[in-house]
Design a protein around this motif. Structure first.
Motif, PDB file in Angstrom:
ATOM      1  N   UNK A   1       0.861  -0.928   0.088  1.00  0.00           N
ATOM      2  CA  UNK A   1       0.264   0.456  -0.101  1.00  0.00           C
ATOM      3  C   UNK A   1       0.995   1.192  -0.135  1.00  0.00           C
ATOM      4  N   UNK A   2       1.869   1.478  -0.590  1.00  0.00           N
ATOM      5  CA  UNK A   2       2.770   2.774  -0.914  1.00  0.00           C
ATOM      6  C   UNK A   2       1.928   3.804  -1.160  1.00  0.00           C
ATOM      7  N   UNK A   3       3.249   4.397  -0.391  1.00  0.00           N
ATOM      8  CA  UNK A   3       1.708   6.227  -0.877  1.00  0.00           C
ATOM      9  C   UNK A   3       2.982   7.267  -1.901  1.00  0.00           C
ATOM     10  N   UNK A   4       4.086   7.688  -1.459  1.00  0.00           N
ATOM     11  CA  UNK A   4       4.826   8.973  -2.030  1.00  0.00           C
ATOM     12  C   UNK A   4       4.138   9.569  -1.639  1.00  0.00           C
ATOM     13  N   UNK A   5       4.919  11.029  -2.841  1.00  0.00           N
ATOM     14  CA  UNK A   5       4.970  12.413  -3.169  1.00  0.00           C
ATOM     15  C   UNK A   5       3.286  13.183  -3.475  1.00  0.00           C
ATOM     16  N   UNK A   6       2.688  12.076  -4.589  1.00  0.00           N
ATOM     17  CA  UNK A   6       1.523  12.622  -4.914  1.00  0.00           C
ATOM     18  C   UNK A   6       0.150  12.331  -3.531  1.00  0.00           C
ATOM     19  N   UNK A   7       0.269  11.547  -2.159  1.00  0.00           N
ATOM     20  CA  UNK A   7      -0.413  10.814  -1.697  1.00  0.00           C
ATOM     21  C   UNK A   7      -1.300  12.639  -0.711  1.00  0.00           C
ATOM     22  N   UNK A   8      -0.470  13.815  -1.183  1.00  0.00           N
ATOM     23  CA  UNK A   8      -1.168  14.389  -0.181  1.00  0.00           C
ATOM     24  C   UNK A   8      -2.664  15.114  -0.748  1.00  0.00           C
ATOM     25  N   UNK A   9      -2.653  15.405  -1.854  1.00  0.00           N
ATOM     26  CA  UNK A   9      -3.636  15.014  -2.860  1.00  0.00           C
ATOM     27  C   UNK A   9      -4.482  14.074  -3.530  1.00  0.00           C
ATOM     28  N   UNK A  10      -3.604  12.976  -3.825  1.00  0.00           N
ATOM     29  CA  UNK A  10      -4.916  11.286  -3.916  1.00  0.00           C
ATOM     30  C   UNK A  10      -4.834  10.410  -2.824  1.00  0.00           C
ATOM     31  N   UNK A  11      -3.945  10.634  -2.259  1.00  0.00           N
ATOM     32  CA  UNK A  11      -4.149   9.780  -1.167  1.00  0.00           C
ATOM     33  C   UNK A  11      -3.184   8.120  -1.461  1.00  0.00           C
ATOM     34  N   UNK A  12      -3.302   6.737  -0.706  1.00  0.00           N
ATOM     35  CA  UNK A  12      -2.332   5.911  -1.162  1.00  0.00           C
ATOM     36  C   UNK A  12      -2.559   4.798  -2.230  1.00  0.00           C
ATOM     37  N   UNK A  13      -1.879   4.454  -2.821  1.00  0.00           N
ATOM     38  CA  UNK A  13      -2.105   3.232  -3.819  1.00  0.00           C
ATOM     39  C   UNK A  13      -3.362   2.306  -3.746  1.00  0.00           C
ATOM     40  N   UNK A  14      -4.476   2.396  -1.872  1.00  0.00           N
ATOM     41  CA  UNK A  14      -4.993   0.749  -2.404  1.00  0.00           C
ATOM     42  C   UNK A  14      -6.496   2.398  -2.740  1.00  0.00           C
ATOM     43  N   UNK A  15      -6.802   3.484  -2.840  1.00  0.00           N
ATOM     44  CA  UNK A  15      -7.337   4.123  -3.034  1.00  0.00           C
ATOM     45  C   UNK A  15      -7.825   3.641  -4.567  1.00  0.00           C
ATOM     46  N   UNK A  16      -6.632   3.078  -5.127  1.00  0.00           N
ATOM     47  CA  UNK A  16      -6.945   3.276  -7.059  1.00  0.00           C
ATOM     48  C   UNK A  16      -7.426   1.918  -7.468  1.00  0.00           C
ATOM     49  N   UNK A  17      -7.096   1.148  -6.725  1.00  0.00           N
ATOM     50  CA  UNK A  17      -7.313  -0.366  -6.379  1.00  0.00           C
ATOM     51  C   UNK A  17      -8.373  -0.717  -6.862  1.00  0.00           C
TER      52      UNK A  17
ATOM     53  N   UNK B   1      -2.103  23.785   3.969  1.00  0.00           N
ATOM     54  CA  UNK B   1      -3.169  23.344   3.152  1.00  0.00           C
ATOM     55  C   UNK B   1      -4.849  24.290   3.867  1.00  0.00           C
ATOM     56  N   UNK B   2      -5.096  24.791   5.207  1.00  0.00           N
ATOM     57  CA  UNK B   2      -5.736  25.238   5.441  1.00  0.00           C
ATOM     58  C   UNK B   2      -6.519  26.022   4.424  1.00  0.00           C
ATOM     59  N   UNK B   3      -4.921  26.761   3.563  1.00  0.00           N
ATOM     60  CA  UNK B   3      -5.577  27.357   2.561  1.00  0.00           C
ATOM     61  C   UNK B   3      -6.657  27.561   1.087  1.00  0.00           C
ATOM     62  N   UNK B   4      -6.438  26.320   1.601  1.00  0.00           N
ATOM     63  CA  UNK B   4      -7.996  26.063   0.529  1.00  0.00           C
ATOM     64  C   UNK B   4      -7.619  25.779  -0.629  1.00  0.00           C
ATOM     65  N   UNK B   5      -6.215  25.145  -0.917  1.00  0.00           N
ATOM     66  CA  UNK B   5      -5.202  24.604  -1.832  1.00  0.00           C
ATOM     67  C   UNK B   5      -4.592  23.149  -1.553  1.00  0.00           C
ATOM     68  N   UNK B   6      -4.910  22.748  -2.448  1.00  0.00           N
ATOM     69  CA  UNK B   6      -4.125  21.158  -2.449  1.00  0.00           C
ATOM     70  C   UNK B   6      -2.833  20.455  -3.273  1.00  0.00           C
ATOM     71  N   UNK B   7      -2.295  21.155  -2.584  1.00  0.00           N
ATOM     72  CA  UNK B   7      -1.199  20.721  -3.912  1.00  0.00           C
ATOM     73  C   UNK B   7      -1.011  19.409  -3.999  1.00  0.00           C
ATOM     74  N   UNK B   8      -0.388  18.864  -5.445  1.00  0.00           N
ATOM     75  CA  UNK B   8       0.098  17.519  -5.859  1.00  0.00           C
ATOM     76  C   UNK B   8       0.781  16.683  -4.818  1.00  0.00           C
ATOM     77  N   UNK B   9       1.569  17.957  -5.078  1.00  0.00           N
ATOM     78  CA  UNK B   9       3.134  17.216  -4.594  1.00  0.00           C
ATOM     79  C   UNK B   9       3.520  18.086  -2.931  1.00  0.00           C
ATOM     80  N   UNK B  10       3.805  17.790  -1.672  1.00  0.00           N
ATOM     81  CA  UNK B  10       4.212  19.472  -0.585  1.00  0.00           C
ATOM     82  C   UNK B  10       5.452  18.292  -0.085  1.00  0.00           C
ATOM     83  N   UNK B  11       6.820  18.399  -1.008  1.00  0.00           N
ATOM     84  CA  UNK B  11       7.090  18.304  -0.144  1.00  0.00           C
ATOM     85  C   UNK B  11       8.904  18.515   0.677  1.00  0.00           C
TER      86      UNK B  11
END
Ligand SMILES: Cc1cc2nc3c(=O)[nH]c(=O)nc-3n(C[C@H](O)[C@H](O)[C@H](O)COP(=O)(O)OP(=O)(O)OC[C@H]3O[C@@H](n4cnc5c(N)ncnc54)[C@H](O)[C@@H]3O)c2cc1C
Length: 438
Positions: free
Chosen positions: A148-164, A221-231
């Motif tokens: 159930x890997x994560x990665x840089x884009x999990x902040x916007x889209x969540x982890x692998x599980x969400x796409x199975x 994150x509170x500003x309403x902008x959800x970046x694809x990645x926030x590293x």
């Protein structure tokens, strides 16, 4: 005793490897050598080409109570794919077909041994987008799902599980008293896809102080902008990665950085998000803000970030990369505690991670292993993460190397339940024994 002849009868002579010197790369994964588990002495490597062959191998293994370790790309960094007990390693590398990119239904169907990079390319060629992006493109899709890997884009889209969307698994029927039980091993995956975003931009925000950088994160994150990645990255480590790749880290000012990838349906939308984020970061004492708009510039920033661990590992600098995760609003406090610990133990703990998810990778450097205090420092950091309602591993998993420190985690009941479920499906405990709490 492993019955090699039976294995040969299933997969063919060429796909059963018994000589140690021909399987060396299958006995390790990407875990740093200072903490990498020792592989067992008697291992047979098998390379099946179908789910049916895997089912046959598992039947024999179960009958003879032989441990089986399934191996994907071997990019795990906690020893999960290392056969630590005598047994069979099943490599999924020959299950490498991309069966279909279904544009109409926004799905991709892949065998479990397809590399993540190959799948991404096929999806991109079809004009679609697979949102999660764990850093190792040579991982296999079966491994990504198993971990159930994560990665840089999990902040916007969540982890692998969400796409199975669906899994094909090997179901080994066996008689358990009067009940029939099933053992699953992943052989095919159907992932959900997304349409491509039309516009993107990468902000590279420089700070002098790690706390100023980290304190910007909840505000963004509170500003309403959800970046694809926030590293979050530090100069000390990103430049090692840049040098190894023959690239130049574009930020001249600052010691620590946020990499923020913004996406949208138009350039104007991305620009408006960029303005909002930049204003927040300036208020948090950012000393410089660079904007990368060209696709190649953006890709090279991400590449330097993705290769940090491999670069440090290759230089023999890192003894262990931790994977602690705390609620995102607590990462500033967690950083303070990491700083306090590094001061107390007279060491440097470079840190980077998926700041938007509260997932940090403090790097315990090789000096700690040489001084015999690696475990002590690690446990100090774990204790602090747990005090903040965090966990000792956010995305890499427990594997083998995190097990000795499970006593620090308060969730004993969870482990007990997981063990119970595993026992129902694998009563002889032949599947990756000694890996995870299972
Ligand atoms: C440079 C680098 C960057 C990384 N970045 C990230 C990141 O951003 N996010 C993240 O989450 N991880 C990251 N990782 C860790 C790693 O890539 C992931 O854990 C990945 O999911 C492992 O996949 P793999 O195919 O390499 O699995 P392996 O290492 O081969 O195996 C890992 C575990 O999965 C099991 N497994 C593998 N295939 C199957 C299958 N078909 N069926 C059942 N079980 C299976 C194995 O038995 C083992 O327990 C990174 C690693 C590296 C080296």
């Amino acid at each position: 005793m492993i019955n090699v002849e039976q294995l040969r009868a299933i997969v063919g002579e060429d796909w059963v490897i018994t000589r140690r010197e021909h399987m060396a790369s299958y006995l390790v994964d990407e875990t740093a050598s200072a903490i990498r588990p020792k592989p067992a002495e008697n291992v047979v490597l098998v390379k099946p080409e179908s789910a049916e062959e895997i089912a046959e191998i598992l039947k024999i293994a179960n009958r003879e109570k032989t441990p089986v370790f399934v191996r994907g790309g071997g990019t795990g960094i906690c020893g999960g794919a290392v056969p630590t007990i005598d047994g069979i390693v099943i490599s999924t590398e020959r299950l490498d077909k991309i069966e279909e990119v279904d544009r109409d239904n926004l799905m991709v169907v892949v065998e479990s041994g397809v590399t993540f990079g190959a799948m991404l390319q096929a999806v991109e060629d079809a004009g679609l987008f697979f949102p999660p992006h764990p850093g190792a493109e040579n991982a296999h899709v079966g491994g990504l799902v198993a971990c159930n890997a994560g990665g840089v884009r999990a902040v916007k889209y969540g982890v692998i599980r969400n796409f199975v969307k669906g899994l094909e698994v090997v179901l080994l029927s066996m008689l358990l008293g009067s009940k029939t039980c099933l053992i699953p091993r992943i052989t095919k995956v159907i992932f959900r896809l997304c349409p491509r975003f039309t516009s993107s931009g990468t902000l590279l925000i420089s700070y002098e102080d790690r706390h100023q950088a980290i304190n910007s994160v909840p505000k963004i994150l509170q500003s309403g902008v959800t970046p694809l990645a926030l590293e979050y990255v530090e100069r000390e480590v990103i430049e090692i990665s840049a040098n190894r790749l023959g690239m130049t880290w574009p930020a001249v000012k600052g010691r620590v950085f946020l990499i923020i990838i913004l996406t949208g349906d138009s350039e104007d939308e991305v620009y408006a998000q960029g303005e909002k984020v930049s204003a927040i970061c300036e208020r948090c004492q950012a000393v410089d803000i660079l904007i990368a708009e060209r696709k190649e510039e953006q890709a090279s920033i991400l590449k330097m970030r993705s290769e940090i661990y491999s670069s440090l590992k290759e230089k023999g600098l890192v003894a262990d990369v931790l994977d602690i995760t705390v609620p995102p609003a607590s990462i500033g406090v967690m950083m303070d505690r990491v700083d306090e610990i590094s001061g107390r133990f007279h060491t440097s703990i470079p840190t980077y991670g998926h700041a938007g998810d509260g997932n940090l990778h403090p790097h315990l450097m090789i000096d700690l292993a040489e001084r015999g205090i690696l475990r002590e420092v690690k446990r100090e950091i774990y204790r602090e993460a747990i005090k903040l309602d965090g966990v000792i591993t956010g995305e890499h998993g427990l594997g083998v190397i995190r097990l000795p420190d499970l006593d620090l985690c308060p969730d004993g009941k969870t482990w007990e339940l997981m063990r119970g479920i595993k026992q129902v499906f694998d009563p002889n405990n032949i599947l990756s024994p000694g890996v995870g709490v299972l």
